[in-house]
Design a protein around this motif. Structure first.
Motif, mmCIF file in Angstrom:
data_model
loop_
_atom_site.group_PDB
_atom_site.id
_atom_site.type_symbol
_atom_site.label_atom_id
_atom_site.label_comp_id
_atom_site.label_asym_id
_atom_site.label_seq_id
_atom_site.Cartn_x
_atom_site.Cartn_y
_atom_site.Cartn_z
ATOM 1 N N MET A 44 0.832 -1.202 0.000
ATOM 2 C CA MET A 44 0.000 0.000 0.000
ATOM 3 C C MET A 44 0.866 1.250 0.000
ATOM 4 S SD MET A 44 -3.238 -1.061 0.216
ATOM 5 C CE MET A 44 -4.246 0.132 1.053
ATOM 6 N N ILE A 45 0.421 2.289 -0.682
ATOM 7 C CA ILE A 45 1.119 3.565 -0.658
ATOM 8 C C ILE A 45 0.857 4.229 0.697
ATOM 9 C CG2 ILE A 45 1.107 5.891 -1.655
ATOM 10 C CD1 ILE A 45 0.683 4.624 -4.333
ATOM 11 N N LYS A 46 1.904 4.761 1.288
ATOM 12 C CA LYS A 46 1.774 5.352 2.627
ATOM 13 C C LYS A 46 0.781 6.506 2.636
ATOM 14 C CE LYS A 46 6.344 4.038 4.332
ATOM 15 N NZ LYS A 46 7.644 4.519 4.822
ATOM 16 N N ASP A 47 0.975 7.429 1.726
ATOM 17 C CA ASP A 47 0.069 8.572 1.643
ATOM 18 C C ASP A 47 -1.037 8.256 0.647
ATOM 19 O OD1 ASP A 47 1.587 10.096 3.423
ATOM 20 O OD2 ASP A 47 2.975 10.630 1.820
ATOM 21 N N GLY A 48 -2.245 8.102 1.124
ATOM 22 C CA GLY A 48 -3.354 7.742 0.251
ATOM 23 C C GLY A 48 -3.790 8.901 -0.627
ATOM 24 N N LEU A 49 -4.546 8.569 -1.637
ATOM 25 C CA LEU A 49 -5.085 9.564 -2.555
ATOM 26 C C LEU A 49 -6.451 10.030 -2.079
ATOM 27 C CD1 LEU A 49 -4.288 8.063 -6.077
ATOM 28 C CD2 LEU A 49 -3.243 10.063 -5.022
ATOM 29 N N ASN A 50 -6.648 11.322 -2.039
ATOM 30 C CA ASN A 50 -7.950 11.888 -1.710
ATOM 31 C C ASN A 50 -8.562 12.462 -2.985
ATOM 32 O OD1 ASN A 50 -7.507 11.219 0.941
ATOM 33 N ND2 ASN A 50 -6.888 13.266 1.571
ATOM 34 N N ILE A 51 -9.759 11.996 -3.310
ATOM 35 C CA ILE A 51 -10.431 12.376 -4.556
ATOM 36 C C ILE A 51 -11.781 12.984 -4.221
ATOM 37 C CG2 ILE A 51 -11.330 11.508 -6.758
ATOM 38 C CD1 ILE A 51 -9.314 9.141 -6.385
ATOM 39 N N LEU A 52 -12.106 14.084 -4.872
ATOM 40 C CA LEU A 52 -13.359 14.799 -4.614
ATOM 41 C C LEU A 52 -14.240 14.794 -5.855
ATOM 42 C CD1 LEU A 52 -15.052 16.655 -2.700
ATOM 43 C CD2 LEU A 52 -13.829 18.597 -3.730
#
Length: 327
Positions: free
Chosen positions: A1-9
């Protein structure tokens, strides 16, 4: 898993539950953490309830709408903003640089492209100028003028608002009397030649380098409130190549560009509308193998997606139905 997740709006998320779920699936396929946020003007939005976080915002006509979105993007470190309907496309296109300054990509075409797509008079002029077949489109006032009264018009014809969406205000008229009646009741009305044939929607994927990578034609078997309720993938190379040429000529993208067209009985491809956003029937294309959400996430992460122009399943049929969200 990528440490910093993606935030999508997702803006104006409304009932786009299937689109939301397709992004969740794509994130799982890529084994990345992704939080999906949504905005709407009311809590009574089914898709808003299924977001990881939902935000209530002012209507797009309010002068603080963009400020609210920018605040949400900044506070929540949103990396991708996805419009889902026509309503805020122009505003988002005009303010792309403000979101970019916050390291957020807005999946929207440039303002001049959105302007062409959202004004059906300009769409018609663009298509004619660039050699694409399209139904003859006229100003109703000129059709009713003395000059055109002498002209033998073909009936039926089609009336619709030049700035309309989701088939709102559309009407088929069978004679000049009906034309007079409906033209007084449809705001911003235009006259369009009635086209016989099979209606299609095409989902066109434009990558982050502004290249057309995939075109999926969907036959519209049945529609409800302007959105397809029954559809079928129909892999027609001529429709695919003409659609790709149109989007490239227009310079639309990145993301999904949705085209509407008719295939006439004499096999002519006649374009009628261009929508620079995800279409309501896009779940059919995604299910057929054109995994737009996955490709978008890959590009956002700097991964080159493996895309075949025609790499999707032919003949797949979608039959839609209503479901429920309980509060």
């Amino acid at each position: 898993m990528i440490k910093d997740g993606l935030n999508i709006l997702f803006t104006c998320i409304g009932r786009r539950v299937s689109l939301l779920n397709s992004f969740h699936r794509a994130a799982r396929q890529l084994k990345i953490a992704a939080s999906l946020f949504g905005t709407d003007t009311s809590k009574l939005s089914s898709a808003l309830q299924l977001c990881d976080k939902g935000f209530l915002v002012k209507p797009i006509t309010h002068n603080s709408y963009i400020k609210q979105l920018l605040s949400i993007v900044k506070t929540n470190k949103v990396k991708l903003l996805v419009p889902t309907v026509d309503l805020d496309l122009k505003l988002l296109a005009q303010n792309r640089s403000k979101f970019s300054a916050l390291d957020c990509l807005v999946l929207v075409s440039g303002p001049e492209v959105v302007e062409i797509c959202q004004d059906k008079r300009k769409t018609y002029r663009f298509l004619v100028k660039n050699g694409f077949d399209t139904p003859r489109t006229l100003n109703v006032r000129s059709v009713l003028s003395k000059q055109h009264q002498q002209e033998k018009l073909s009936w039926p014809c089609f009336l619709k608002p030049w700035d309309g969406y989701a088939s709102r205000g559309n009407a088929v008229v069978k004679n000049r009397q009906e034309l007079l009646f409906f033209s007084k009741r449809i705001p911003n009305v235009i006259f369009q030649e009635f086209v016989e044939g099979i209606e299609y929607t095409c989902d066109v994927y434009v990558d982050f380098n502004m290249k057309v990578r995939c075109v999926v034609p969907r036959k519209r078997i049945e529609t409800r409130a302007g959105e397809v309720s029954k559809g079928q993938i129909d892999k027609k190379p001529r429709i695919m190549s003409e659609s790709a040429r149109l989007v490239e000529t227009l310079g639309a993208g990145p993301g999904i560009i949705t085209l509407q067209l008719f295939l006439s009985p004499n096999d002519k491809v006649k374009f009628i509308e261009i929508n620079p956003r995800f279409g309501g029937g896009v779940p059919l294309s995604i299910k057929a193998g054109a995994n737009f959400p996955k490709w978008i996430l890959q590009e956002l992460l700097g991964i080159k997606p493996n895309i075949r122009f025609d790499g999707f399943k032919d003949d797949l049929i979608m039959l839609r139905y209503d479901s429920e969200v309980w509060l």
